[in-house]
Design an enzyme around this catalytic site. Sequence first.
Site, PDB file in Angstrom:
ATOM      1  N   GLU A 132       6.709  44.571  48.871  1.00 64.05           N
ATOM      2  CA  GLU A 132       7.171  45.594  48.072  1.00 64.05           C
ATOM      3  C   GLU A 132       5.152  46.221  47.109  1.00 64.05           C
ATOM      4  O   GLU A 132       5.008  47.491  47.678  1.00 64.05           O
ATOM      5  CB  GLU A 132       7.376  45.245  47.499  1.00 64.05           C
ATOM      6  N   THR A 184       6.110  57.549  47.576  1.00 64.37           N
ATOM      7  CA  THR A 184       6.224  56.507  45.809  1.00 64.37           C
ATOM      8  C   THR A 184       4.739  56.949  45.767  1.00 64.37           C
ATOM      9  O   THR A 184       4.877  56.892  44.161  1.00 64.37           O
ATOM     10  CB  THR A 184       6.924  55.257  46.019  1.00 64.37           C
TER      11      THR A 184
HETATM   12  N1  HSE Z   1      10.561  52.348  39.294  1.00 63.29           N
HETATM   13  C1  HSE Z   1      10.132  52.931  40.715  1.00 63.29           C
HETATM   14  C2  HSE Z   1       9.379  54.254  40.242  1.00 63.29           C
HETATM   15  C3  HSE Z   1      10.531  53.164  42.065  1.00 63.29           C
HETATM   16  O1  HSE Z   1      10.695  55.588  40.351  1.00 63.29           O
HETATM   17  O2  HSE Z   1       8.239  54.487  40.579  1.00 63.29           O
HETATM   18  C4  HSE Z   1      10.284  53.405  42.952  1.00 63.29           C
HETATM   19  O3  HSE Z   1       9.578  52.315  43.599  1.00 63.29           O
END
Ligand code: HSE
Length: 312
Positions: A132, A184
Amino acid sequence: MTLHAVEATANATVANLGVGFDILGMALAEPCDVVRAERSQSAGVQIAAITGDDGKLSRDPMRNTAGIAAAHVLRQIGTAEGVVLTVHKGLPLASGLGSSAASAVAAAVAVNALFGEPLDRAALLAASLEGEAAVSGRHADNVAPSLFGGITLVLGTTAESIYSLPMPPNLHLALVTPAIAVPTAQARAVLPQSVSLKTMVHQTANVALLIHALYTGDLALLGTAMERDSVVEPARAHLMRGLPEVRAAARACGALGTVISGAGPTLCSICDSELVAQRVADAMRAVYAEMNLTAVVRVTRPTAQGAAWRAL
Ligand code: HSE
């Protein structure tokens, strides 16, 4: 008994639950990624095939979240043998449903199962996080619920820092994934590095309210608390086309709250019945159709089921 091939599944997840950035995550009953692992005489990890990704993911195991997690498991086990992986992506990529986490978790579970499960779930969490981290940063709010199932409070990256929270029995979800890309890394780059004390108080109060709502099974309160994110959603909103329109349409159909799922662009509404969730999903799709954007909708539920495997 020596196993020659196994298949593991790991489910999609909704991280953050609105107000709980990087600390809350929920496993969904569907969709899931499936990783098949076979023993190989050649050391290390090979990826024989990936399906369901439209050719977008790297087949180089060291540039693939499943490959990295599998290699980590092999190193932990200390075997000279290798594995060949076949990855089926049931999850859409870069959608905010924990796609990279699910592949990493399924690969870690599959490789561990192939060698007789020498590693415990804490070690599998560490291996999954390696995968990840290469794609979306070292945070466990997708990996932990995908591996363990349920709704999790994630205080860190070790198994001892993961707490299981109650799943309200009548919680149903409507999800919409519009055809827009929100990597992301980009969604994290827009976040503020500091917040005011007033904002901190508001945010922590609503995380506490959310936890209270989970323990009391109060879905209306849960929706209210989830939507009160005053830090992350305001910073990301410009990346999430249709968020205000979808939220309004969902509420008009009976949704109790709508938030960005993880880093988006998937939006998630919570509902108190499957019928309402189905209506909400239809309304969500209609919002994007008005914008000439294709969108995939899903109606699902949280699941207590973590990653699972079977021998082939
Ligand atoms: N908590 C993370 C974010 C989840 O919101 O960036 C996505 O990987």
